[in-house]
Write a protein that holds these residues in place. Structure first.
Motif, PDB file in Angstrom:
ATOM      1  N   GLU A   1      -5.774   0.636  -6.551  1.00 27.34           N
ATOM      2  CA  GLU A   1      -5.085  -0.352  -5.311  1.00 27.34           C
ATOM      3  C   GLU A   1      -6.262  -1.622  -5.084  1.00 27.34           C
TER       4      GLU A   1
ATOM      5  N   PHE B   1      -5.224   6.200  -7.513  1.00 27.16           N
ATOM      6  CA  PHE B   1      -4.252   5.390  -6.217  1.00 27.16           C
ATOM      7  C   PHE B   1      -5.263   4.345  -5.705  1.00 27.16           C
TER       8      PHE B   1
ATOM      9  N   TYR C   1      -5.343   1.187 -12.892  1.00 25.46           N
ATOM     10  CA  TYR C   1      -5.154  -0.230 -12.941  1.00 25.46           C
ATOM     11  C   TYR C   1      -4.239  -0.560 -14.161  1.00 25.46           C
TER      12      TYR C   1
ATOM     13  N   ARG D   1      -0.913   0.975 -14.296  1.00 22.87           N
ATOM     14  CA  ARG D   1      -0.009   0.124 -13.667  1.00 22.87           C
ATOM     15  C   ARG D   1       0.442  -1.032 -14.091  1.00 22.87           C
TER      16      ARG D   1
ATOM     17  N   ASP E   1       6.718  -0.633   1.677  1.00 18.15           N
ATOM     18  CA  ASP E   1       6.856   0.135   0.620  1.00 18.15           C
ATOM     19  C   ASP E   1       8.163   0.262  -0.052  1.00 18.15           C
TER      20      ASP E   1
ATOM     21  N   ASN F   1      -0.574   5.779  -1.364  1.00 12.43           N
ATOM     22  CA  ASN F   1      -2.096   5.080  -1.398  1.00 12.43           C
ATOM     23  C   ASN F   1      -2.721   5.254  -0.111  1.00 12.43           C
TER      24      ASN F   1
ATOM     25  N   LEU G   1       0.911  -1.144   0.010  1.00 11.76           N
ATOM     26  CA  LEU G   1       0.042   0.056   0.083  1.00 11.76           C
ATOM     27  C   LEU G   1       1.038   1.272   0.161  1.00 11.76           C
TER      28      LEU G   1
END
Length: 506
Positions: free
Chosen positions: A219, A215, A425, A428, A89, A43, A39
């Protein structure tokens, strides 16, 4: 003395009961979010921004809470690094190198406590640096004209590679996407651009909708795809047996790491990853054969934690004083300020002094709150790692949707948020970073305004953009910022990969 007076006023804001309560809430939620692998603070802040609007928080209260979330997430990232060998992270990657070996030796509690103390020291040192440096930099920024500000924005885009870039082409593409989105709406001459007759687009794209979609919603989609099963099994946490001698042993390491991290954070584009790496590397060189890095050395836990937490506070310096974010998370915080009709930059220190100094004072208070939370309550944070995402996802989704709807009370924004989430999405999946998109969306309008202003003053003469020594200096730094990350970055990643006990990616 003037700074001291402002800081005292800031403590008056931060110590107000409701602000203190939301600082505590933010620190707790941030640590929980940081403990969840993948996360990260950006985020986490994006997910909780709608909560600030849902609760109708005042600007200073919203900033205090979300800054506490930022700091808490930086603390929490080390929990999964130590217990699962999976960094919460990217900056927490270096913590895996010695944190996980300590846990395997039955010293998980000691590793978690050491990381909490080092995080506290690094963040405290950086917050003191923020207090001393920010007013000086804000005064200096008052000398900027439109040409200098345009060059500064170019510097911000040039250093994006240091924050996000593995592929320079994809980073530039992402920034271009953000700048294109920023042109939607009615420009300052009254001309409609890319509105397609949709009334809701006349005022442009709302930063918060874009951020929560890109974000938070993206996620959630990744969680559904990758983590729809149960929670992760972690190393057992032993009873804490940490002495004052152990704490004294990591103090020099924490101080060095905090200073280096702060320097890395102040430099736009450097960020917490660099702060974590150089702190760990320096400590290995300072101690040499006296250390056993990669095998569970406590100083190998303290160094990167002090470095990345120092960098997180340092990244607030360019954001507050220049309006240029120093990290991905400060880009999200910058969006919050703009959405609250507050313009970050040098004038903020006079026009919104209560917010600036309230946030700085809250950072100092938050460091102590986080230290108190992270040692006795670490068992609660550890248990979160075993909670299946199927129970967490509905809560996060509800907060995002209710928060966005509370801003404008229109379902169009909800559909728009979901659209941004799907786009995020896909981007990414294509390994196109999201932070440059947000930065382009945030800085695009001001960048265009300063370019127009500079050219109007010079009757269309483009040489005005590099007509002063300050502007030339900024262009030079922009050039260096564009090149250096792609020289230093691959070297940094290779060093991480070949280091003993290297972290497993998430």
């Amino acid at each position: 003395m003037e700074t001291l007076g402002f800081l005292i006023d800031g403590f008056g804001v931060a110590l107000a009961p409701h602000n203190l309560m939301f600082a505590l809430l933010g620190a707790f939620l941030g640590t929980l979010i940081g403990a969840l692998p993948g996360l990260g603070p950006a985020n986490g802040v994006a997910i909780l921004i709608p909560l600030a609007f849902t609760l109708g928080l005042r600007p200073e209260t919203a900033m205090i809470m979300l800054t506490a979330v930022y700091a808490g997430a930086m603390y929490g990232g080390r929990i999964s690094s130590i217990l699962l060998n999976i960094p919460g992270d990217e900056p927490a990657m270096m913590t895996c190198l010695d944190g996980y070996p300590m846990a395997q030796k039955g010293k998980a509690a000691e590793a978690l406590a050491i990381s909490a103390v080092a995080s506290f020291m690094g963040s405290l040192i950086a917050t003191i640096g923020l207090i001393l440096l920010a007013p000086i930099l804000a005064d200096f920024a008052l000398t900027f004209g439109p040409a200098e500000y345009f060059a500064l924005f170019m510097l911000a885009f040039a250093t994006l590679g240091g924050i996000t870039g593995k592929n320079p082409v994809k980073t530039v593409l992402a920034a271009a996407i953000g700048l294109i989105i920023a042109t939607v709406g009615i420009d300052n001459t009254g001309v409609q651009r890319y509105t397609f007759g949709v009334l809701e687009l006349y005022e442009g794209v709302d930063f918060i909708i874009a951020i929560v979609g890109l974000f938070a919603i993206s996620e959630l989609l990744f969680f559904i795809e990758d983590r729809a099963g149960g929670g992760k099994e972690s190393v057992a946490v032993n009873k804490l047996k940490l002495s004052w001698k152990d704490i004294r042993g990591i103090m020099p390491t924490s101080i060095r790491g905090g200073v280096l991290g702060f320097i890395a954070g102040v430099l736009p584009g450097a960020g917490a990853s660099l702060g974590s790496f150089i702190s760990y590397t320096l400590e290995k060189r300072v101690l040499g054969r006296k250390g056993y890095f990669g095998e569970g050395d406590p100083r190998g836990v303290a160094a990167p934690e002090a470095g990345n937490n120092g960098a997180s506070s340092g990244a607030l310096v360019p954001m507050l004083t220049l309006g240029v974010p120093g990290s991905g998370t400060t880009a999200v915080l910058l969006a919050l300020l703009i959405s609250l009709n507050i313009t970050p930059g040098p004038l903020m220190f006079t026009q919104n002094a209560d917010i600036v100094w309230g946030v700085i004072a809250a950072l100092l208070i938050g460091n102590f709150l986080l230290l108190v939370l992270n040692i006795p309550l670490v068992g609660i944070f550890v248990k979160l790692l075993s909670v299946p995402p199927m129970y967490l996802l509905p809560i996060v989704t509800m907060v995002a949707f209710v928060g966005i709807y509370s801003i404008s009370n229109t379902t169009f924004d909800l559909y728009f948020m979901v659209a941004f989430g799907v786009a995020g999405y896909v981007l990414r999946k294509l390994e196109i970073p999201l932070v440059p998109i947000i930065l382009g969306l945030l800085l695009g309008p001001e960048m265009e305004k300063n370019l127009r202003h500079a050219l109007d003053i010079a009757d269309g003469d483009w040489t005005v953009l590099w007509d002063s020594g300050l502007a030339i200096g900024l262009w030079v730094f922009a050039g260096l910022g564009l090149i250096l990350p792609y020289i230093v970055g691959p070297l940094l990643r290779r060093r991480m990969q070949v280091a003993p006990g290297g972290a497993e990616g998430d």
